[in-house]
Write an enzyme that holds these catalytic residues in place. Structure first.
Site, short mmCIF file in Angstrom:
data_model
loop_
_atom_site.label_atom_id
_atom_site.label_comp_id
_atom_site.label_asym_id
_atom_site.label_seq_id
_atom_site.Cartn_x
_atom_site.Cartn_y
_atom_site.Cartn_z
N TYR A 158 31.27 -6.76 3.53
CA TYR A 158 32.28 -6.25 4.46
C TYR A 158 32.04 -6.85 5.84
O TYR A 158 31.00 -6.61 6.48
CB TYR A 158 32.23 -4.73 4.56
N GLY A 159 33.01 -7.63 6.29
CA GLY A 159 32.87 -8.28 7.59
C GLY A 159 31.69 -9.22 7.64
O GLY A 159 31.11 -9.44 8.71
#
Length: 357
Positions: A54-55
């Site tokens: 995530y990210g």
């Protein structure tokens, strides 16, 4: 009072809402993320979900800083398998990658242990045994407490449970399937398998990536500030379908007649399944989180359940023939693949030879 529930056959208790952090460090800036984390903690939420991908790790960093002052109050879950980096061993099920990614997650989270490590998805041509052994070693080293699986079909849930038994370790404690009103396919096999093998179910995307909020008008282009309006790849290839948008409007009308929001109704519907331990709710704003928490107080009726059954058949998605391209069906392997490409052949576990055979 939060209704804490045991996670599968474990003695670990978790809140029925898990704070999803996929938006943290991206659409939700760090200050907003930390306010949401603090508010959730004050409300008694003790379950938080992130992932190494995530990210590109930013979500884990933001999450780690947000829970630092009360780390031990939280059940922290993260994931491995996926990677945005290029390389034959950057991602997947290998011992090399699992140990590498866990060390990176520990550093980014600013902690010396992870409560739950999930397989983020299946890798069709990779053996499962190597991964389960590596996870067992990390548990023995004190870096992990438990493990789970995400996006695994029923037979893989069974196989991982059997491998854990074979290796003399505890079975996975959780299965994380996609599950919502407009995609009920998990009901056919994934949820019963999890229940049978002792895994708690921690479902994700209860609002169908925002579709079940009812904010999308089937006859109009999505607003620019929405996930679909930003041309988010995952919603456009999965939940943003005419049938789901139409159903969302019917859910919205029914919920509003009850005096609640369609988002509250959709989340409460997921939690009304006795097989489901918790649902992951991933807010972008504080207002969204405030709405998610309200769902804990909603009690559905037989009429509510019947409405959903009329709109979407048990065990099916809203759209006939729908498949998620990120989790394809693997039971058809042509000897000659389309376009001449080499087919991905599922890994076949060697059969043990009987003594004297």
């Amino acid at each position: 009072m939060v209704d804490y529930r045991y996670l599968g056959r474990s003695a670990l208790k978790v809140s029925p809402l898990s704070l999803g952090t996929m938006m943290f460090g991206g659409p939700a800036d760090e200050a907003t993320a930390h306010r949401i984390i603090a508010k959730a903690h004050d409300q008694g939420i003790n379950f938080i979900d992130t992932a190494d991908v995530y990210g590109d790790g930013v979500s884990e960093e933001v999450t780690g800083r947000g829970i630092k002052s009360n780390r031990d109050d939280w059940v922290v879950a993260t994931k491995f398998v996926n990677s945005h980096k290029k390389g034959p061993n950057l991602g997947g099920h290998s011992r090399k990658w699992i140990i590498q990614t866990v060390e990176n997650s520990l550093r980014r989270l600013g902690t010396d242990y992870i409560d739950i490590l999930y397989f983020h998805r299946a890798v069709f041509d990779a053996p499962l045994g190597e991964a389960v052994r590596a996870i067992a070693d990390l548990i023995r080293d004190g870096k992990l407490r438990y493990f789970g699986v995400s996006n695994f079909r029923a037979w893989r849930i069974a196989e991982v449970a059997h491998l854990a038994d074979e290796f003399g370790i505890d079975r996975p404690v959780a299965s994380q399937p996609l599950y919502n009103i407009v995609n009920r396919t998990a009901e056919a096999e994934q949820l019963p398998a999890a229940a049978y093998y002792g895994l708690g179910v921690v479902s994700y995307s209860p609002l169908a990536r925002g579709v079940l909020t009812g904010k999308y008008d089937p006859a109009s282009a999505p607003a620019a500030d929405t996930r679909a309006g930003r041309n988010d790849k995952r919603i456009l290839e999965t939940e943003f379908r005419p049938e789901s948008l139409q159903i969302a409007q019917q859910i919205r009308a029914h919920a509003e007649a009850r005096g609640i929001s369609s988002a509250d109704f959709a989340l409460a519907w997921v939690l009304n399944n006795q097989i489901v331990t918790a649902a992951i709710a991933g807010p972008r704003t504080e207002e969204q989180w405030d709405g998610y928490v309200k769902a804990l107080d909603i009690r559905l009726t037989a009429e509510d359940e019947a409405l959903v059954d009329r709109l979407v058949t048990t065990g099916h998605a809203s759209t006939h023939g729908f498949n998620d391209p990120s989790h394809p069906v693997e039971g058809r392997v042509p000897r000659i693949a389309a376009g001449g490409a080499s087919p991905v052949v599922p890994f076949v576990r060697p059969v043990k030879q009987a003594v004297g055979a």
